[in-house]
Motif scaffolding. Structure first.
Motif, PDB file in Angstrom:
ATOM      1  N   LEU A   1      73.665  15.351  49.522  1.00  0.00           N
ATOM      2  CA  LEU A   1      74.387  15.911  51.017  1.00  0.00           C
ATOM      3  C   LEU A   1      74.035  14.784  51.968  1.00  0.00           C
ATOM      4  O   LEU A   1      75.156  14.381  52.864  1.00  0.00           O
ATOM      5  N   ALA A   2      72.824  14.296  51.826  1.00  0.00           N
ATOM      6  CA  ALA A   2      72.546  13.126  53.065  1.00  0.00           C
ATOM      7  C   ALA A   2      73.451  11.695  52.400  1.00  0.00           C
ATOM      8  O   ALA A   2      73.845  11.068  53.556  1.00  0.00           O
ATOM      9  N   GLU A   3      73.725  11.456  51.207  1.00  0.00           N
ATOM     10  CA  GLU A   3      74.350  10.204  51.001  1.00  0.00           C
ATOM     11  C   GLU A   3      76.052  10.399  51.058  1.00  0.00           C
ATOM     12  O   GLU A   3      76.772   9.679  51.703  1.00  0.00           O
ATOM     13  N   LYS A   4      76.403  11.575  50.964  1.00  0.00           N
ATOM     14  CA  LYS A   4      77.909  11.989  51.201  1.00  0.00           C
ATOM     15  C   LYS A   4      78.128  12.285  52.531  1.00  0.00           C
ATOM     16  O   LYS A   4      79.163  11.669  53.170  1.00  0.00           O
ATOM     17  N   ILE A   5      77.403  13.061  53.095  1.00  0.00           N
ATOM     18  CA  ILE A   5      77.790  13.694  54.439  1.00  0.00           C
ATOM     19  C   ILE A   5      76.563  13.560  55.392  1.00  0.00           C
ATOM     20  O   ILE A   5      75.537  14.450  55.222  1.00  0.00           O
ATOM     21  N   PRO A   6      76.304  12.393  56.136  1.00  0.00           N
ATOM     22  CA  PRO A   6      74.943  12.157  56.836  1.00  0.00           C
ATOM     23  C   PRO A   6      74.829  13.181  57.711  1.00  0.00           C
ATOM     24  O   PRO A   6      73.473  13.428  58.151  1.00  0.00           O
ATOM     25  N   GLN A   7      75.632  13.750  58.397  1.00  0.00           N
ATOM     26  CA  GLN A   7      75.493  14.947  59.560  1.00  0.00           C
ATOM     27  C   GLN A   7      75.011  16.217  58.915  1.00  0.00           C
ATOM     28  O   GLN A   7      74.642  17.094  59.792  1.00  0.00           O
ATOM     29  N   ALA A   8      75.002  16.297  57.333  1.00  0.00           N
ATOM     30  CA  ALA A   8      74.521  17.469  56.755  1.00  0.00           C
ATOM     31  C   ALA A   8      73.096  17.655  56.707  1.00  0.00           C
ATOM     32  O   ALA A   8      72.338  16.868  56.403  1.00  0.00           O
ATOM     33  N   PHE A   9      72.609  18.845  56.749  1.00  0.00           N
ATOM     34  CA  PHE A   9      71.167  19.099  56.785  1.00  0.00           C
ATOM     35  C   PHE A   9      70.935  20.237  55.969  1.00  0.00           C
ATOM     36  O   PHE A   9      71.584  21.524  56.424  1.00  0.00           O
ATOM     37  N   LEU A  10      70.356  20.214  54.914  1.00  0.00           N
ATOM     38  CA  LEU A  10      70.134  21.421  54.061  1.00  0.00           C
ATOM     39  C   LEU A  10      68.794  22.230  54.522  1.00  0.00           C
ATOM     40  O   LEU A  10      67.621  21.617  54.401  1.00  0.00           O
ATOM     41  N   ASP A  11      68.767  23.621  54.687  1.00  0.00           N
ATOM     42  CA  ASP A  11      67.871  24.595  54.673  1.00  0.00           C
ATOM     43  C   ASP A  11      67.713  25.476  53.648  1.00  0.00           C
ATOM     44  O   ASP A  11      68.692  26.520  53.541  1.00  0.00           O
ATOM     45  N   ASP A  12      66.742  25.438  53.065  1.00  0.00           N
ATOM     46  CA  ASP A  12      66.449  26.348  51.802  1.00  0.00           C
ATOM     47  C   ASP A  12      65.633  27.716  52.174  1.00  0.00           C
ATOM     48  O   ASP A  12      65.135  28.418  51.462  1.00  0.00           O
ATOM     49  N   HIS A  13      65.283  27.623  53.584  1.00  0.00           N
ATOM     50  CA  HIS A  13      64.228  28.712  54.027  1.00  0.00           C
ATOM     51  C   HIS A  13      62.889  29.156  53.426  1.00  0.00           C
ATOM     52  O   HIS A  13      62.594  30.064  53.524  1.00  0.00           O
ATOM     53  N   ARG A  14      62.419  27.856  52.863  1.00  0.00           N
ATOM     54  CA  ARG A  14      61.093  28.057  52.129  1.00  0.00           C
ATOM     55  C   ARG A  14      59.896  28.387  53.372  1.00  0.00           C
ATOM     56  O   ARG A  14      59.176  29.307  52.909  1.00  0.00           O
ATOM     57  N   THR A  15      60.219  27.798  54.385  1.00  0.00           N
ATOM     58  CA  THR A  15      59.157  27.950  55.332  1.00  0.00           C
ATOM     59  C   THR A  15      59.193  29.480  55.869  1.00  0.00           C
ATOM     60  O   THR A  15      58.172  30.003  55.889  1.00  0.00           O
ATOM     61  N   TRP A  16      60.465  30.094  56.175  1.00  0.00           N
ATOM     62  CA  TRP A  16      60.465  31.405  56.683  1.00  0.00           C
ATOM     63  C   TRP A  16      59.940  32.445  55.356  1.00  0.00           C
ATOM     64  O   TRP A  16      59.388  33.399  55.610  1.00  0.00           O
ATOM     65  N   VAL A  17      60.302  32.011  54.042  1.00  0.00           N
ATOM     66  CA  VAL A  17      59.776  32.878  52.909  1.00  0.00           C
ATOM     67  C   VAL A  17      58.235  32.907  52.929  1.00  0.00           C
ATOM     68  O   VAL A  17      57.512  33.923  52.953  1.00  0.00           O
ATOM     69  N   ASP A  18      57.615  31.728  53.168  1.00  0.00           N
ATOM     70  CA  ASP A  18      56.269  31.548  53.104  1.00  0.00           C
ATOM     71  C   ASP A  18      55.403  32.289  54.311  1.00  0.00           C
ATOM     72  O   ASP A  18      54.648  32.982  54.381  1.00  0.00           O
TER      73      ASP A  18
END
Length: 335
Positions: A157-174
């Motif tokens: 995503l960072a290579e194709k769409i620089p404005q995109a940010f992926l949030d997998d919610h791992r911090t919230w799960v922990d």
């Protein structure tokens, strides 16, 4: 009176035996007194607090598990607004790119109206997204059993769409897992404190009952009554008290949870109910919670009974020590 008359009178009186009334033996411990009623009230309060704590811990753990399940099955792609990109096209490209990875099931672009509704609690109604640099979201549903490679997806995503940010919610799960564990530990500590206070209360109540009936216990034990018999009498007495008290406290706690659930079901549209639901979930402990309340009531009754028996056995053992030691008998009055 002749000898024959005396014989008849004597034979008549000797033929009839006087009736003897057998006085029924009362219980060693009075069935009801002020101290017993006070102990029943204390046990009811302890049972109420213990069942309330158990139900609250069950409710919080169920809510945390529900949150964790919901967060774990979804990931979010944020697209930051930029004058150099077409936002709608970037959203579609991010969704299509994420769905190319194994472990993704579905993708949904959150439209402008849904985004505005998410910001209403903080920014109010009638929000114009063109006036603020608000990120747009793409929600990707994933397979919990076979999740995608998040690191590779983030890199692509960072290579194709620089404005995109992926949030997998791992911090919230922990954080949710840590919160659930901390709540369970706090609830367990409260239960231990409640049980400890109850055991100490029963010990003092048993010793008080023994002090009031010590002479009876000593006489029974002196004439040959076994310690187990005396202990069983006190055990039955405190079992009845603990069952009544624990049932009253547990039933009151169950009614509190049932009333809270009914209130929540009839006020789903109110802000107070929405806030309570967001923080604590639904006030429903389920069949597991109610079975846990019943189990807590039985544990309280069992602890009370065993504590009373142990205290009586210990007191009788002390009486035997005093009687077997002449020096201690002389130094202790009324031993």
């Amino acid at each position: 009176m002749t000898d024959e008359g005396r014989d008849q009178n004597r034979s008549g009186t000797s033929g009839r035996r006087p009736e003897m009334r057998v006085r029924p033996i009362g219980p060693i411990v009075p069935p009801a007194n002020v101290s017993g009623n006070a102990l029943m009230l204390v046990i009811a309060i302890m049972a109420f607090l213990a069942c309330l704590t158990f139900g609250a811990v069950t409710m919080v753990r169920a809510t945390a598990a529900s949150w964790q399940s919901q967060i774990s099955r979804e990931i979010t792609i944020q697209i930051k607004p930029d004058d150099t990109i077409d936002m709608e096209k970037a959203l579609r490209d991010a969704r299509d790119l994420a769905l190319t990875f194994n472990g993704t099931k579905d993708g949904q672009i959150m439209d402008r109206a849904a985004t505005a509704r998410l910001l209403e609690p903080w920014l109010g109604e009638g929000l114009d997204l063109d006036e603020l640099p608000v990120p747009r979201l793409v929600i990707i549903t994933i397979d919990e059993q076979n999740p995608p490679d998040f690191a590779e997806m983030r890199k692509t995503l960072a290579e194709k769409i620089p404005q995109a940010f992926l949030d997998d919610h791992r911090t919230w799960v922990d954080r949710l897992v840590a919160m659930a564990r901390t709540t369970a530990l706090i609830g367990t500590a409260v239960l231990v404190l409640v049980f400890s206070a109850m055991v100490l209360t029963v010990i003092f109540a048993t010793r008080g009952a023994l002090s009031g009936n010590r002479h009876i216990v000593e006489v029974l034990h002196f004439v040959g009554a076994e310690a187990g018999f005396v202990a069983s009498e006190f055990q039955k007495h405190f079992l009845k008290i603990s069952l009544k008290g624990s049932f009253a406290g547990g039933a009151l706690a169950a009614l509190c949870f049932a009333a809270a659930g009914i209130w929540q079901s009839h006020s789903l549209a109110t802000p107070q109910s929405d806030q309570a639901t967001a923080l604590f979930g639904t006030f429903a402990i389920g069949i597991t919670g109610y079975l846990g309340i019943i189990g807590t009531m039985l544990i309280i009754a069992a602890l009370t009974t065993l504590t009373a028996r142990f205290t009586v056995m210990r007191t009788i053992y002390e009486i035997d020590l005093i009687r077997s030691d002449p020096a201690r008998t002389d130094s202790v009055p009324n031993a």
